[in-house]
Enzyme design. Structure first.
Site, PDB file in Angstrom:
ATOM      1  N   SER A   8       0.835  -1.203   0.000  1.00 27.13           N
ATOM      2  CA  SER A   8       0.000   0.000   0.000  1.00 27.13           C
ATOM      3  C   SER A   8       0.866   1.248   0.000  1.00 27.13           C
ATOM      4  O   SER A   8       1.665   1.463   0.928  1.00 27.13           O
ATOM      5  CB  SER A   8      -0.897   0.010   1.234  1.00 27.13           C
ATOM      6  OG  SER A   8      -1.502   1.285   1.340  1.00 27.13           O
ATOM      7  N   HIS A  31      -1.071  -1.172  -4.244  1.00 25.81           N
ATOM      8  CA  HIS A  31      -2.382  -0.900  -3.635  1.00 25.81           C
ATOM      9  C   HIS A  31      -2.509   0.604  -3.397  1.00 25.81           C
ATOM     10  O   HIS A  31      -1.682   1.209  -2.700  1.00 25.81           O
ATOM     11  CB  HIS A  31      -2.469  -1.673  -2.318  1.00 25.81           C
ATOM     12  CG  HIS A  31      -3.774  -1.583  -1.617  1.00 25.81           C
ATOM     13  ND1 HIS A  31      -4.843  -2.406  -1.907  1.00 25.81           N
ATOM     14  CD2 HIS A  31      -4.200  -0.771  -0.613  1.00 25.81           C
ATOM     15  CE1 HIS A  31      -5.861  -2.109  -1.111  1.00 25.81           C
ATOM     16  NE2 HIS A  31      -5.498  -1.121  -0.311  1.00 25.81           N
ATOM     17  N   ASP A  33      -4.907   3.512  -1.953  1.00 26.65           N
ATOM     18  CA  ASP A  33      -6.050   3.790  -1.076  1.00 26.65           C
ATOM     19  C   ASP A  33      -6.624   5.165  -1.395  1.00 26.65           C
ATOM     20  O   ASP A  33      -6.022   6.190  -1.070  1.00 26.65           O
ATOM     21  CB  ASP A  33      -5.604   3.750   0.390  1.00 26.65           C
ATOM     22  CG  ASP A  33      -5.278   2.347   0.860  1.00 26.65           C
ATOM     23  OD1 ASP A  33      -6.131   1.461   0.687  1.00 26.65           O
ATOM     24  OD2 ASP A  33      -4.171   2.136   1.383  1.00 26.65           O
ATOM     25  N   MET A  35      -9.232   7.846  -0.520  1.00 29.32           N
ATOM     26  CA  MET A  35     -10.088   8.215   0.632  1.00 29.32           C
ATOM     27  C   MET A  35     -10.597   9.636   0.430  1.00 29.32           C
ATOM     28  O   MET A  35      -9.832  10.515   0.029  1.00 29.32           O
ATOM     29  CB  MET A  35      -9.283   8.156   1.931  1.00 29.32           C
ATOM     30  CG  MET A  35      -8.633   6.815   2.204  1.00 29.32           C
ATOM     31  SD  MET A  35      -7.827   6.836   3.817  1.00 29.32           S
ATOM     32  CE  MET A  35      -6.990   5.247   3.793  1.00 29.32           C
ATOM     33  N   HIS A  64      -8.300   0.787  -4.117  1.00 28.28           N
ATOM     34  CA  HIS A  64      -9.231   0.513  -3.019  1.00 28.28           C
ATOM     35  C   HIS A  64      -9.986   1.811  -2.742  1.00 28.28           C
ATOM     36  O   HIS A  64      -9.423   2.737  -2.145  1.00 28.28           O
ATOM     37  CB  HIS A  64      -8.414   0.036  -1.806  1.00 28.28           C
ATOM     38  CG  HIS A  64      -9.223  -0.190  -0.577  1.00 28.28           C
ATOM     39  ND1 HIS A  64      -8.642  -0.364   0.664  1.00 28.28           N
ATOM     40  CD2 HIS A  64     -10.556  -0.288  -0.372  1.00 28.28           C
ATOM     41  CE1 HIS A  64      -9.585  -0.554   1.570  1.00 28.28           C
ATOM     42  NE2 HIS A  64     -10.759  -0.507   0.967  1.00 28.28           N
ATOM     43  N   MET A  66     -12.254   4.052  -0.881  1.00 29.91           N
ATOM     44  CA  MET A  66     -12.946   4.310   0.387  1.00 29.91           C
ATOM     45  C   MET A  66     -13.612   5.675   0.237  1.00 29.91           C
ATOM     46  O   MET A  66     -13.157   6.680   0.795  1.00 29.91           O
ATOM     47  CB  MET A  66     -11.944   4.274   1.547  1.00 29.91           C
ATOM     48  CG  MET A  66     -11.542   2.851   1.915  1.00 29.91           C
ATOM     49  SD  MET A  66     -10.006   2.783   2.856  1.00 29.91           S
ATOM     50  CE  MET A  66      -8.829   2.856   1.518  1.00 29.91           C
ATOM     51  N   MET A 135     -11.490  -6.212   5.250  1.00 29.12           N
ATOM     52  CA  MET A 135     -10.693  -5.269   6.046  1.00 29.12           C
ATOM     53  C   MET A 135     -10.352  -5.914   7.391  1.00 29.12           C
ATOM     54  O   MET A 135     -11.252  -6.421   8.080  1.00 29.12           O
ATOM     55  CB  MET A 135     -11.471  -3.967   6.295  1.00 29.12           C
ATOM     56  CG  MET A 135     -11.687  -3.080   5.084  1.00 29.12           C
ATOM     57  SD  MET A 135     -10.188  -2.576   4.219  1.00 29.12           S
ATOM     58  CE  MET A 135      -9.259  -1.735   5.521  1.00 29.12           C
ATOM     59  N   ASP A 173      -6.601  -6.684   4.219  1.00 29.46           N
ATOM     60  CA  ASP A 173      -6.017  -5.346   4.206  1.00 29.46           C
ATOM     61  C   ASP A 173      -6.117  -4.736   5.597  1.00 29.46           C
ATOM     62  O   ASP A 173      -7.223  -4.531   6.112  1.00 29.46           O
ATOM     63  CB  ASP A 173      -6.776  -4.489   3.178  1.00 29.46           C
ATOM     64  CG  ASP A 173      -6.196  -3.095   3.032  1.00 29.46           C
ATOM     65  OD1 ASP A 173      -5.139  -2.809   3.621  1.00 29.46           O
ATOM     66  OD2 ASP A 173      -6.822  -2.285   2.318  1.00 29.46           O
TER      67      ASP A 173
HETATM   68  O1  LIG Z   1      -7.053   0.559   3.294  1.00 27.22           O
HETATM   69  C1  LIG Z   1      -6.207   0.718   4.148  1.00 27.22           C
HETATM   70  C2  LIG Z   1      -6.498   1.544   5.353  1.00 27.22           C
HETATM   71  O2  LIG Z   1      -7.798   1.980   5.285  1.00 27.22           O
HETATM   72  C3  LIG Z   1      -4.921   0.019   4.006  1.00 27.22           C
HETATM   73  O3  LIG Z   1      -4.654  -0.321   2.669  1.00 27.22           O
HETATM   74  C4  LIG Z   1      -3.708   0.532   4.730  1.00 27.22           C
HETATM   75  O4  LIG Z   1      -2.925   1.344   3.927  1.00 27.22           O
HETATM   76  C5  LIG Z   1      -2.883  -0.626   5.172  1.00 27.22           C
HETATM   77  O5  LIG Z   1      -1.811  -0.158   5.923  1.00 27.22           O
HETATM   78  P1  LIG Z   1      -1.090  -1.104   7.008  1.00 27.22           P
HETATM   79  O6  LIG Z   1      -2.141  -1.492   8.006  1.00 27.22           O
HETATM   80  O7  LIG Z   1      -0.577  -2.291   6.243  1.00 27.22           O
HETATM   81  O8  LIG Z   1      -0.016  -0.243   7.554  1.00 27.22           O
HETATM   82 FE   LIG Z   2      -6.499  -0.411   1.420  1.00 30.10          FE
END
Ligand SMILES: O=C(CO)[C@@H](O)[C@H](O)COP(=O)(O)O
Ligand SMILES: [Fe+2]
Length: 217
Positions: A8, A31, A33, A35, A64, A66, A135, A173
């Protein structure tokens, strides 16, 4: 299916994303994210940054989303060239239509469940899904503690996927690291997102190979 690792970039340096992507040539996916500060209490990046990243790396991008309105935005990420686009069950109002639009645009369709969202109500949706994302932290931030309470749901999801032919990838994740990845793999996950465990390591390349070997049974 062979284990896949999806680092990520939430834990990478946002000012140097192309360089950060180049540090993990052994990643199966990157990955990303997305948001929007509405679906989750954090704001990251959107379509223009994903488009720039797609030009900067040959590693497939695993988006991903969100965001509050994934039905509106998910097809655009697929059309831009993301290899996989994941929408959240808690946000999508027309999941079947949106998952089909993602596939029609040439991407893999992903469907995500928060820790407290049960998998059983979505069994009938499995034929529309290429990857189910469970998640293992509350979405919104990297670096959180892995939630062991999700492990039975990973097992249950693997059973339901097997019942439907076994084609759906099962991604975990959140808090996935050297001390948690084996539990996830044993429960049936096969695609592993890791942010801080990869980009927080001195050598992200080696961290990926270590995670991969731990998850490969
Ligand atoms: O979607 C998410 C958080 O919402 C993840 O993708 C985080 O980026 C994962 O980070 P780590 O927990 O591996 O540090
Ligand atoms: Fe994620």
């Amino acid at each position: 299916m062979a284990v896949q690792i999806s680092p990520s970039i939430l834990s990478a340096d946002f000012a140097r994303l192309a360089d950060e992507a180049a540090r993990v040539p052994n990643a199966d996916w990157l990955h990303v994210d997305v948001m929007d500060n509405h679906f989750v209490p954090n704001l990251t990046l959107g379509l223009p940054v994903v488009e720039a990243l797609l030009k900067a790396t040959s590693t497939p991008i695993d988006c991903h989303l969100m965001i509050e309105d994934p039905d509106r935005w998910a097809p655009a990420y697929a059309e831009a060239g993301a290899g996989s686009v994941t929408i959240h069950a808690e946000a999508a109002k027309a999941p079947v239509r949106t998952l089909r639009q993602i596939r029609a645009a040439g991407a893999r369709s992903g469907f995500a469940l928060n820790p407290a969202t049960a998998v059983e109500p979505y069994e009938d949706l499995l034929p529309e899904i290429d990857m189910l994302l469970l998640m293992t932290v509350e979405p919104g931030f990297g670096g959180q503690k892995f939630l062991d309470v999700v492990l039975p749901k990973i097992r249950r999801a693997r059973e339901l996927i097997a019942k439907h032919g076994g084609q759906v990838w099962l991604q975990v994740d959140g808090g996935v690291a050297a001390d948690t990845i084996e539990r996830c793999a044993e429960a049936g996950a096969d695609v592993f997102v890791a942010g801080s465990a990869v980009y927080g390591a001195a050598d992200p390349y080696t961290a990926i190979e270590h995670l991969r070997s731990l998850a490969t049974t």
